[in-house]
Design an enzyme around this catalytic site. Structure first.
Site, PDB file in Angstrom:
ATOM      1  N   ASP A  45       0.837  -1.202   0.000  1.00  7.41           N
ATOM      2  CA  ASP A  45       0.000   0.000   0.000  1.00  7.41           C
ATOM      3  C   ASP A  45       0.873   1.255   0.000  1.00  7.41           C
ATOM      4  O   ASP A  45       0.372   2.377  -0.104  1.00  7.41           O
ATOM      5  CB  ASP A  45      -1.020  -0.003   1.152  1.00  7.41           C
ATOM      6  CG  ASP A  45      -0.368   0.036   2.521  1.00  7.41           C
ATOM      7  OD1 ASP A  45       0.869  -0.037   2.614  1.00  7.41           O
ATOM      8  OD2 ASP A  45      -1.104   0.134   3.526  1.00  7.41           O
ATOM      9  N   SER A  46       2.200   1.058   0.038  1.00  9.07           N
ATOM     10  CA  SER A  46       3.138   2.171  -0.171  1.00  9.07           C
ATOM     11  C   SER A  46       2.923   2.800  -1.541  1.00  9.07           C
ATOM     12  O   SER A  46       3.462   3.870  -1.824  1.00  9.07           O
ATOM     13  CB  SER A  46       4.580   1.689  -0.032  1.00  9.07           C
ATOM     14  OG  SER A  46       4.809   0.550  -0.851  1.00  9.07           O
ATOM     15  N   ASP A  84      -1.084  -6.470  -0.293  1.00 12.72           N
ATOM     16  CA  ASP A  84      -1.042  -5.746   0.981  1.00 12.72           C
ATOM     17  C   ASP A  84      -2.445  -5.237   1.322  1.00 12.72           C
ATOM     18  O   ASP A  84      -3.035  -4.470   0.556  1.00 12.72           O
ATOM     19  CB  ASP A  84      -0.081  -4.562   0.826  1.00 12.72           C
ATOM     20  CG  ASP A  84       0.471  -4.088   2.146  1.00 12.72           C
ATOM     21  OD1 ASP A  84       0.237  -4.743   3.170  1.00 12.72           O
ATOM     22  OD2 ASP A  84       1.173  -3.051   2.132  1.00 12.72           O
ATOM     23  N   LYS A 114      -0.630  -9.537   3.141  1.00  7.83           N
ATOM     24  CA  LYS A 114       0.097  -8.980   4.282  1.00  7.83           C
ATOM     25  C   LYS A 114      -0.833  -8.005   4.999  1.00  7.83           C
ATOM     26  O   LYS A 114      -1.604  -7.304   4.355  1.00  7.83           O
ATOM     27  CB  LYS A 114       1.356  -8.245   3.819  1.00  7.83           C
ATOM     28  CG  LYS A 114       2.115  -7.565   4.950  1.00  7.83           C
ATOM     29  CD  LYS A 114       3.414  -6.969   4.500  1.00  7.83           C
ATOM     30  CE  LYS A 114       3.319  -5.565   3.965  1.00  7.83           C
ATOM     31  NZ  LYS A 114       2.749  -4.559   4.892  1.00  7.83           N
ATOM     32  N   GLU A 116      -0.965  -5.307   8.733  1.00  8.62           N
ATOM     33  CA  GLU A 116      -0.204  -4.665   9.800  1.00  8.62           C
ATOM     34  C   GLU A 116      -0.837  -4.930  11.161  1.00  8.62           C
ATOM     35  O   GLU A 116      -2.071  -4.951  11.279  1.00  8.62           O
ATOM     36  CB  GLU A 116      -0.133  -3.153   9.547  1.00  8.62           C
ATOM     37  CG  GLU A 116       0.598  -2.807   8.258  1.00  8.62           C
ATOM     38  CD  GLU A 116       0.683  -1.300   8.003  1.00  8.62           C
ATOM     39  OE1 GLU A 116       0.351  -0.509   8.911  1.00  8.62           O
ATOM     40  OE2 GLU A 116       1.078  -0.925   6.890  1.00  8.62           O
ATOM     41  N   GLU A 183       9.514  -3.617  10.694  1.00  6.30           N
ATOM     42  CA  GLU A 183       9.927  -2.328  10.120  1.00  6.30           C
ATOM     43  C   GLU A 183      10.462  -1.379  11.186  1.00  6.30           C
ATOM     44  O   GLU A 183       9.824  -1.180  12.232  1.00  6.30           O
ATOM     45  CB  GLU A 183       8.729  -1.686   9.396  1.00  6.30           C
ATOM     46  CG  GLU A 183       9.055  -0.332   8.774  1.00  6.30           C
ATOM     47  CD  GLU A 183       8.065   0.152   7.735  1.00  6.30           C
ATOM     48  OE1 GLU A 183       7.171  -0.621   7.338  1.00  6.30           O
ATOM     49  OE2 GLU A 183       8.200   1.318   7.313  1.00  6.30           O
TER      50      GLU A 183
HETATM   51  O1  KIV Z   1       3.531  -1.085   1.733  1.00  6.01           O
HETATM   52  C1  KIV Z   1       4.699  -1.487   1.678  1.00  6.01           C
HETATM   53  O2  KIV Z   1       5.406  -1.328   0.681  1.00  6.01           O
HETATM   54  C2  KIV Z   1       5.235  -2.159   2.852  1.00  6.01           C
HETATM   55  C3  KIV Z   1       6.707  -2.400   2.898  1.00  6.01           C
HETATM   56  C4  KIV Z   1       7.417  -1.153   3.188  1.00  6.01           C
HETATM   57  C5  KIV Z   1       7.059  -3.500   3.829  1.00  6.01           C
HETATM   58  O3  KIV Z   1       4.502  -2.463   3.755  1.00  6.01           O
END
Ligand code: KIV
Length: 266
Positions: A45-46, A84, A114, A116, A183
């Protein structure tokens, strides 16, 4: 090349071989990352920061994640595609979490998801795993909690915070996560968590002793310069190169050097 599975990821930890993870958000970058042999390709989600240009990851939606994950999955032959889960796609309860995690696999071709959070997310991780969807957990600096954390700060600096993160790592492992991203924590804590867990740890600013490493591809390639965390290593300067190519094109069109006879039809 056969597709990487969670068994390959476990095997790498068992054999002491480092796991590689990088982000990708579209077809061309996913192709590059996959052809380089990266084990896990994270549609992070970056993309909110580095593709959409927003200030943090909170506005990113499920539909946007599905759109990007589809592009990545089309390109990837061998890496494991990690979708994500964006803000509020799993924090609202296990049913929402299963349905949204399922969309990554059903609609977008991801191999796992993934999310958080540590101990507080253990029931949600358990529910998603029980539905047959492998989960990568993410602890330490968790950008979706930015307003709770008070900014992008290194986590686990005092003894109480170290113990909490160690407990979070155990909780996500016990809930069934098959690996965990850590992280922005002191390297000594990255090492301690890695030694304590059966599942592989993948560090981003968590020191050299994690079982693997992950970076955002736009940081690694020098395509994003709004801010550069200390843990980023730049391996190329593509923004500068792209800028100079576009400037050259502009110059050649204006001076009528482009198109030449070789670019024109008879
Ligand atoms: O969203 C993302 O790219 C991430 C990485 C920085 C691990 O969560």
């Amino acid at each position: 090349m056969p597709k990487t599975t969670i068994l390959d990821i476990y095997k790498k930890k068992a054999e002491g071989k480092k796991i590689t993870m990088l982000t990708a958000y579209d077809y061309p970058f996913a192709q590059i990352v996959d052809q380089a042999g990266i084990d896990m390709i994270l549609v992070g989600d970056s993309l909110g920061n580095v593709v959409q240009g927003v200030a943090n990851t909170l506005p990113v939606t499920m539909d946007e994640m599905i759109y990007h994950t589809k592009m990545v999955s089309r390109a990837v032959q061998s890496g494991m595609v990690v979708g994500d889960m964006p803000f509020l796609s799993y924090q609202t309860g296990s049913r929402d979490a299963i349905l949204n995690a399922g969309r990554f696999l059903k609609e977008a071709g991801a191999d796992c998801v993934k999310l958080e959070g540590g101990s507080q997310m253990a029931p949600v991780i358990r529910a998603i795993v029980d539905a047959g969807i492998p989960v990568v957990a993410h602890i330490g600096l968790t950008p979706q909690y930015i307003h709770m954390l008070g900014g992008f700060k290194v986590q686990g600096k005092d003894e109480a915070a170290r113990e909490k993160l160690l407990a979070d790592a155990h909780a996500v492992q016990d809930a069934g996560a098959f690996s965990v991203v850590i992280e922005a924590v002191p390297a000594s804590l990255g090492k301690e968590i890695t030694a304590a867990l059966r599942i592989p740890t993948i560090g981003i600013g968590a020191g050299p002793d994690c079982d693997g490493q992950v970076l955002v591809i736009h940081d690694l390639l020098g395509l994003f310069d709004r801010f550069t965390p200390k843990f980023v290593k730049r391996y190329a300067n593509l923004k500068e190169q792209a800028l100079s190519a576009v400037q050259q094109y502009k110059k050649e069109v204006e001076s009528e050097a482009f198109p030449g006879p070789e670019h024109s039809f008879k």
